[in-house]
Scaffold this motif. Structure first.
Motif, PDB file in Angstrom:
ATOM      1  N   VAL A   1       0.834  -1.203   0.000  1.00 25.26           N
ATOM      2  CA  VAL A   1       0.000   0.000   0.000  1.00 25.26           C
ATOM      3  C   VAL A   1       0.873   1.260   0.000  1.00 25.26           C
ATOM      4  CG1 VAL A   1      -1.695   1.308   1.325  1.00 25.26           C
ATOM      5  CG2 VAL A   1      -1.905  -1.164   1.124  1.00 25.26           C
ATOM      6  N   HIS A   2       1.878   1.237   0.834  1.00 26.51           N
ATOM      7  CA  HIS A   2       2.749   2.415   0.909  1.00 26.51           C
ATOM      8  C   HIS A   2       3.487   2.637  -0.407  1.00 26.51           C
ATOM      9  CE1 HIS A   2       5.197   5.467   2.905  1.00 26.51           C
ATOM     10  NE2 HIS A   2       6.237   4.958   2.286  1.00 26.51           N
ATOM     11  N   GLY A   3       3.978   1.574  -0.972  1.00 29.34           N
ATOM     12  CA  GLY A   3       4.688   1.704  -2.243  1.00 29.34           C
ATOM     13  C   GLY A   3       3.772   2.201  -3.340  1.00 29.34           C
ATOM     14  N   TYR A   4       2.573   1.640  -3.386  1.00 26.42           N
ATOM     15  CA  TYR A   4       1.629   2.099  -4.406  1.00 26.42           C
ATOM     16  C   TYR A   4       1.325   3.576  -4.217  1.00 26.42           C
ATOM     17  CZ  TYR A   4      -2.747   2.999  -6.754  1.00 26.42           C
ATOM     18  OH  TYR A   4      -3.714   3.548  -7.521  1.00 26.42           O
ATOM     19  N   THR A   5       1.093   3.963  -2.981  1.00 30.16           N
ATOM     20  CA  THR A   5       0.784   5.372  -2.713  1.00 30.16           C
ATOM     21  C   THR A   5       1.921   6.274  -3.171  1.00 30.16           C
ATOM     22  OG1 THR A   5      -0.462   4.648  -0.780  1.00 30.16           O
ATOM     23  CG2 THR A   5       0.079   6.965  -0.920  1.00 30.16           C
ATOM     24  N   SER A   6       3.127   5.907  -2.782  1.00 35.35           N
ATOM     25  CA  SER A   6       4.273   6.736  -3.151  1.00 35.35           C
ATOM     26  C   SER A   6       4.418   6.826  -4.661  1.00 35.35           C
ATOM     27  CB  SER A   6       5.552   6.156  -2.530  1.00 35.35           C
ATOM     28  OG  SER A   6       5.429   6.064  -1.127  1.00 35.35           O
ATOM     29  N   LEU A   7       4.380   5.690  -5.306  1.00 31.94           N
ATOM     30  CA  LEU A   7       4.587   5.676  -6.757  1.00 31.94           C
ATOM     31  C   LEU A   7       3.466   6.426  -7.470  1.00 31.94           C
ATOM     32  CD1 LEU A   7       5.833   2.018  -7.257  1.00 31.94           C
ATOM     33  CD2 LEU A   7       7.168   4.118  -7.334  1.00 31.94           C
ATOM     34  N   ALA A   8       2.242   6.246  -7.000  1.00 28.92           N
ATOM     35  CA  ALA A   8       1.130   6.922  -7.659  1.00 28.92           C
ATOM     36  C   ALA A   8       1.231   8.430  -7.466  1.00 28.92           C
ATOM     37  CB  ALA A   8      -0.190   6.402  -7.100  1.00 28.92           C
ATOM     38  N   LEU A   9       1.570   8.847  -6.265  1.00 26.00           N
ATOM     39  CA  LEU A   9       1.701  10.282  -6.022  1.00 26.00           C
ATOM     40  C   LEU A   9       2.842  10.870  -6.833  1.00 26.00           C
ATOM     41  CD1 LEU A   9       1.116  10.618  -2.175  1.00 26.00           C
ATOM     42  CD2 LEU A   9      -0.342  11.404  -4.016  1.00 26.00           C
ATOM     43  N   GLU A  10       3.851  10.072  -7.088  1.00 25.31           N
ATOM     44  CA  GLU A  10       4.995  10.555  -7.846  1.00 25.31           C
ATOM     45  C   GLU A  10       4.751  10.510  -9.348  1.00 25.31           C
ATOM     46  OE1 GLU A  10       7.832  11.989  -7.209  1.00 25.31           O
ATOM     47  OE2 GLU A  10       7.123  12.195  -5.166  1.00 25.31           O
ATOM     48  N   GLY A  11       3.641   9.926  -9.735  1.00 24.04           N
ATOM     49  CA  GLY A  11       3.354   9.864 -11.154  1.00 24.04           C
ATOM     50  C   GLY A  11       4.012   8.695 -11.860  1.00 24.04           C
ATOM     51  N   ALA A  12       4.625   7.804 -11.087  1.00 21.51           N
ATOM     52  CA  ALA A  12       5.275   6.662 -11.723  1.00 21.51           C
ATOM     53  C   ALA A  12       4.243   5.635 -12.201  1.00 21.51           C
ATOM     54  CB  ALA A  12       6.260   6.004 -10.754  1.00 21.51           C
ATOM     55  N   ILE A  13       3.133   5.592 -11.500  1.00 21.41           N
ATOM     56  CA  ILE A  13       2.035   4.718 -11.914  1.00 21.41           C
ATOM     57  C   ILE A  13       0.949   5.611 -12.482  1.00 21.41           C
ATOM     58  CG2 ILE A  13       0.214   3.195 -11.108  1.00 21.41           C
ATOM     59  CD1 ILE A  13       2.064   2.051  -9.100  1.00 21.41           C
ATOM     60  N   ASP A  14       0.710   5.492 -13.751  1.00 24.63           N
ATOM     61  CA  ASP A  14      -0.256   6.382 -14.385  1.00 24.63           C
ATOM     62  C   ASP A  14      -1.387   5.570 -15.002  1.00 24.63           C
ATOM     63  OD1 ASP A  14       1.500   5.234 -16.030  1.00 24.63           O
ATOM     64  OD2 ASP A  14       1.678   6.905 -17.423  1.00 24.63           O
ATOM     65  N   GLU A  15      -1.924   4.668 -14.181  1.00 24.04           N
ATOM     66  CA  GLU A  15      -2.992   3.823 -14.701  1.00 24.04           C
ATOM     67  C   GLU A  15      -4.191   4.660 -15.093  1.00 24.04           C
ATOM     68  OE1 GLU A  15      -6.201   0.571 -13.448  1.00 24.04           O
ATOM     69  OE2 GLU A  15      -5.895   2.569 -12.659  1.00 24.04           O
ATOM     70  N   ASP A  16      -4.543   5.574 -14.194  1.00 20.76           N
ATOM     71  CA  ASP A  16      -5.655   6.472 -14.505  1.00 20.76           C
ATOM     72  C   ASP A  16      -5.162   7.893 -14.276  1.00 20.76           C
ATOM     73  OD1 ASP A  16      -8.995   7.041 -13.178  1.00 20.76           O
ATOM     74  OD2 ASP A  16      -7.932   7.811 -14.929  1.00 20.76           O
ATOM     75  N   ALA A  17      -4.904   8.565 -15.371  1.00 23.12           N
ATOM     76  CA  ALA A  17      -4.249   9.866 -15.265  1.00 23.12           C
ATOM     77  C   ALA A  17      -5.105  10.864 -14.492  1.00 23.12           C
ATOM     78  CB  ALA A  17      -3.946  10.408 -16.660  1.00 23.12           C
ATOM     79  N   SER A  18      -6.419  10.709 -14.569  1.00 25.49           N
ATOM     80  CA  SER A  18      -7.274  11.695 -13.907  1.00 25.49           C
ATOM     81  C   SER A  18      -7.094  11.627 -12.397  1.00 25.49           C
ATOM     82  CB  SER A  18      -8.724  11.443 -14.278  1.00 25.49           C
ATOM     83  OG  SER A  18      -9.124  10.154 -13.824  1.00 25.49           O
ATOM     84  N   ASP A  19      -7.230  10.472 -11.847  1.00 23.96           N
ATOM     85  CA  ASP A  19      -7.027  10.328 -10.409  1.00 23.96           C
ATOM     86  C   ASP A  19      -6.542   8.913 -10.116  1.00 23.96           C
ATOM     87  OD1 ASP A  19      -6.913  10.485  -7.741  1.00 23.96           O
ATOM     88  OD2 ASP A  19      -9.031  10.868  -7.400  1.00 23.96           O
ATOM     89  N   PRO A  20      -5.248   8.714 -10.149  1.00 22.44           N
ATOM     90  CA  PRO A  20      -4.728   7.354 -10.023  1.00 22.44           C
ATOM     91  C   PRO A  20      -5.101   6.713  -8.696  1.00 22.44           C
ATOM     92  CG  PRO A  20      -2.973   8.981  -9.863  1.00 22.44           C
ATOM     93  CD  PRO A  20      -4.198   9.702 -10.315  1.00 22.44           C
ATOM     94  N   LEU A  21      -5.247   7.537  -7.655  1.00 21.21           N
ATOM     95  CA  LEU A  21      -5.489   6.957  -6.341  1.00 21.21           C
ATOM     96  C   LEU A  21      -6.928   6.487  -6.179  1.00 21.21           C
ATOM     97  CD1 LEU A  21      -3.411   9.313  -4.096  1.00 21.21           C
ATOM     98  CD2 LEU A  21      -2.793   7.171  -5.164  1.00 21.21           C
ATOM     99  N   ALA A  22      -7.789   6.930  -7.045  1.00 18.30           N
ATOM    100  CA  ALA A  22      -9.182   6.529  -6.925  1.00 18.30           C
ATOM    101  C   ALA A  22      -9.484   5.308  -7.787  1.00 18.30           C
ATOM    102  CB  ALA A  22     -10.098   7.687  -7.333  1.00 18.30           C
ATOM    103  N   SER A  23      -8.513   4.847  -8.515  1.00 17.95           N
ATOM    104  CA  SER A  23      -8.771   3.724  -9.406  1.00 17.95           C
ATOM    105  C   SER A  23      -8.883   2.426  -8.610  1.00 17.95           C
ATOM    106  CB  SER A  23      -7.648   3.610 -10.419  1.00 17.95           C
ATOM    107  OG  SER A  23      -6.484   3.156  -9.763  1.00 17.95           O
ATOM    108  N   ASP A  24      -9.137   1.367  -9.307  1.00 14.05           N
ATOM    109  CA  ASP A  24      -9.258   0.082  -8.608  1.00 14.05           C
ATOM    110  C   ASP A  24      -8.022  -0.772  -8.812  1.00 14.05           C
ATOM    111  OD1 ASP A  24     -11.448  -1.440 -11.099  1.00 14.05           O
ATOM    112  OD2 ASP A  24      -9.590  -0.304 -11.267  1.00 14.05           O
TER     113      ASP A  24
END
Lengths: 208, 208
Positions: A167-190
């Motif tokens: 969870v922590h890694g996903y959060t960090s990477l998503a906030l950093e833009g490294a994970i761009d699964e959903d560009a609009s709001d990556p943290l709200a994706s599934d």
DNA sequence: CGCCCTATCTTGACAGTGAGCAGTTTACGG
DNA sequence: CCGTAAACTGCTCACTGTCAAGATAGGGCG
């Protein structure tokens, strides 16, 4: 004592300058991030002189440390407030993970700060305690309500650490833009729930 | 042209100041961390005036950005150098994870910097490309050698993201001291392999 | 050869920062 | 009512990043 109210007014003694400084510091941090943070600015907004914080926090690290500690406490409260009863492991973990991510998104600069305090050589015991408390909250979601205090040598903690790391890694990477699964709001994706489903978090004991 | 050698000497024109600045900046960063980094100090060690970096990097963010980009490139090379043939998924993932963690441990301040560039509003396309390249290297370990370029919309990427998040999260937490399984050297413990074993990373396609 | 032009680097200055120190004002216990 | 300690101010110092203007080197072109 004048601690009865935050009525700062224009008195020489602020009354509860410590709390006021924490608030203004959070304001500055939220606007400018950790890099652009300035203790002077925080003091300025609290309406006191530049060296007033020294008495309460020592130096800038002390102020940020107190801020981080308060943030850990808030995170713990949010995690502990997640309803855990009457749901299976997967649901509990998903709910806790969502709360974790939500906290990070709602308090982004603060979240960054929290995981940077040891870099600042800040090892306040209170802060460390809150960190453990956060792990305990996650562990409680994994092992059920009657989880005792986690012991570092306990191999049963591995799933907890795995969930936390994921969870922590996903959060960090998503906030950093490294994970761009959903560009609009990556943290709200599934994406996160999907990843958690890959984890075999079924504990060995009497759960479910 | 005087680009033939790094013989800086005491000439007015350094010759290849850009590379020299990157080296000295890395030195400063390694000693003082991101918080204590100083562009002036880097220029000082390169034997050049305080504002010489401006011409090559614009401002401090530019210098750190170039440093981070170079670091991403090194990480990618290390990941891509991991031998991947003739081993099963678990072994491949474990090897890549170990390399990832080793890089973080060997270049701690640099590793911190890498994941903080977007906070600095630094979105260099080259840097972003290297980030994707790192994911591709991890994905290659998961899906075998013939993995095509990952597509963000591809659900098959979920295991890759899961592994990346888990490893990255563990690395961050361990470096921060939040995970104290082995106080002596948390990154050298076997906690990470144990956590990875909880992940069902068996891809849906023709692997194993 | 002589001249200019551009990239490169230096110098000097400015505003802003964290930190330490001496002093001033206030609150509170005796 | 006073003394003492806490709380806060104002000052100085060294340091930082950034900018504008000047100095220097080397290549291109007459």
């Amino acid at each position: 004592m004048t601690t009865e109210g935050p009525r700062a007014g224009d008195r020489y003694h602020h009354g509860n300058l410590r709390a006021a400084l924490l608030d203004s510091a959070l304001e500055v941090l939220s606007e400018s991030g950790v890099a652009g943070f300035s203790m002077r600015e925080a003091a300025r907004r609290a309406g006191v002189s530049q060296s007033a914080p020294k008495h309460h926090f020592g130096d800038a690290r002390g102020l940020l440390g107190a801020l981080a500690t308060r943030a850990y406490r808030q995170l713990c409260e949010r995690l502990e407030a997640v309803d855990v009863v009457g749901r299976d492991v997967g649901e509990r973990v998903a709910a806790l993970a969502a709360e974790y991510v939500a906290f990070a998104r709602d308090n982004r600069p603060l979240f960054d700060l929290m995981w940077r305090m040891t870099q600042f050589d800040f090892n306040d015991p209170d802060l460390v305690e809150q960190k453990h408390r956060a792990l305990r909250a996650l562990d409680r979601g994994l092992r059920g309500q009657d989880a005792q205090r986690p012991d570092s040598a306990n191999p049963a903690l591995v799933p907890s650490y795995a969930v936390w790391s994921l969870v922590h890694g996903y959060t960090s990477l998503a906030l950093e833009g490294a994970i761009d699964e959903d560009a609009s709001d990556p943290l709200a994706s599934d994406l996160l729930p999907a990843m958690l489903r890959l984890l075999d978090v079924t504990p060995a004991d009497r759960d479910r």
